[in-house]
Design a protein around this motif. Sequence first.
Motif, PDB file in Angstrom:
ATOM      1  N   LEU A  72     -10.472 -33.991 -47.510  1.00 14.64           N
ATOM      2  CA  LEU A  72     -10.161 -32.886 -46.596  1.00 14.64           C
ATOM      3  C   LEU A  72     -11.296 -32.674 -45.590  1.00 14.64           C
ATOM      4  N   ASN A  73     -12.511 -32.810 -46.044  1.00 13.59           N
ATOM      5  CA  ASN A  73     -13.661 -32.665 -45.149  1.00 13.59           C
ATOM      6  C   ASN A  73     -13.626 -33.742 -44.061  1.00 13.59           C
ATOM      7  N   ARG A  74     -13.315 -34.975 -44.451  1.00 17.22           N
ATOM      8  CA  ARG A  74     -13.199 -36.067 -43.473  1.00 17.22           C
ATOM      9  C   ARG A  74     -12.087 -35.797 -42.462  1.00 17.22           C
ATOM     10  N   MET A  75     -11.048 -35.102 -42.926  1.00 19.63           N
ATOM     11  CA  MET A  75      -9.914 -34.794 -42.055  1.00 19.63           C
ATOM     12  C   MET A  75     -10.182 -33.570 -41.176  1.00 19.63           C
ATOM     13  N   GLY A  76     -11.387 -33.003 -41.287  1.00 20.84           N
ATOM     14  CA  GLY A  76     -11.732 -31.835 -40.483  1.00 20.84           C
ATOM     15  C   GLY A  76     -11.174 -30.537 -41.027  1.00 20.84           C
ATOM     16  N   GLN A  77     -10.767 -30.539 -42.282  1.00 26.65           N
ATOM     17  CA  GLN A  77     -10.182 -29.348 -42.904  1.00 26.65           C
ATOM     18  C   GLN A  77     -11.184 -28.735 -43.885  1.00 26.65           C
ATOM     19  N   GLN A  78     -12.315 -28.300 -43.326  1.00 24.78           N
ATOM     20  CA  GLN A  78     -13.399 -27.787 -44.151  1.00 24.78           C
ATOM     21  C   GLN A  78     -12.996 -26.551 -44.957  1.00 24.78           C
ATOM     22  N   GLN A  79     -12.232 -25.648 -44.358  1.00 25.45           N
ATOM     23  CA  GLN A  79     -11.845 -24.444 -45.093  1.00 25.45           C
ATOM     24  C   GLN A  79     -10.991 -24.793 -46.312  1.00 25.45           C
ATOM     25  N   ARG A  80     -10.046 -25.692 -46.139  1.00 26.71           N
ATOM     26  CA  ARG A  80      -9.213 -26.119 -47.275  1.00 26.71           C
ATOM     27  C   ARG A  80     -10.054 -26.834 -48.330  1.00 26.71           C
ATOM     28  N   ALA A  81     -11.027 -27.625 -47.876  1.00 25.41           N
ATOM     29  CA  ALA A  81     -11.899 -28.342 -48.817  1.00 25.41           C
ATOM     30  C   ALA A  81     -12.683 -27.345 -49.669  1.00 25.41           C
ATOM     31  N   PHE A  82     -13.247 -26.341 -49.015  1.00 27.54           N
ATOM     32  CA  PHE A  82     -14.008 -25.323 -49.741  1.00 27.54           C
ATOM     33  C   PHE A  82     -13.109 -24.538 -50.687  1.00 27.54           C
ATOM     34  N   GLU A  83     -11.939 -24.143 -50.204  1.00 24.02           N
ATOM     35  CA  GLU A  83     -11.015 -23.368 -51.041  1.00 24.02           C
ATOM     36  C   GLU A  83     -10.600 -24.148 -52.286  1.00 24.02           C
ATOM     37  N   LEU A  84     -10.388 -25.437 -52.133  1.00 22.47           N
ATOM     38  CA  LEU A  84     -10.016 -26.270 -53.270  1.00 22.47           C
ATOM     39  C   LEU A  84     -11.133 -26.310 -54.309  1.00 22.47           C
TER      40      LEU A  84
END
Length: 164
Positions: A72-84
């Motif tokens: 998710l971080n690689r995909m630019g979805q940092q908020q989702r990565a952190f939430e997970l």
Amino acid sequence: MDLQQCWTHYLKAEQLLEQGHWPEAHHLYDEVLNHLPHHIHAAIECNDTKPCQFSCLLTGLRDAAVSQSEILNRMGQQQRAFELLNQSYALLQFMSIEESELVQATHHVLEKNSEELLRHMGQFCTAQRNAQWMLEFEQVQKAHHYFSTLKTYNAVSQSARVIN
């Protein structure tokens, strides 16, 4: 998805990630992470679950969450990565205060996986180089402190019941 399918998806996702096929791995990890918490809760309720089986489920959750957060971080979805990461960490924290024999038997594994998720969240937030992320992590650290206090209180409370 039954537990066998979940485990097969997990193993395939690991293999795809190693081969650099992270979009496909992302999809499989998503499936795993949608179903694995249910299997973990079911394992706690089942009297036939062995500690080694439960430990594998906990470690699988941690590993899947870390791998998926990196994707998710690689995909630019940092908020989702952190939430997970935070959601997986919270699940382990809440499980660790349950009064079940299986949880008590695997307490060290729960703690280890929880600490590793916390460490990974810290690395993730630091890598973002943004004060807001550090504030987010500070909140998680405060919650970690409160859970540690609660666990200590529960342990003292249980030992007092055993003595009496």
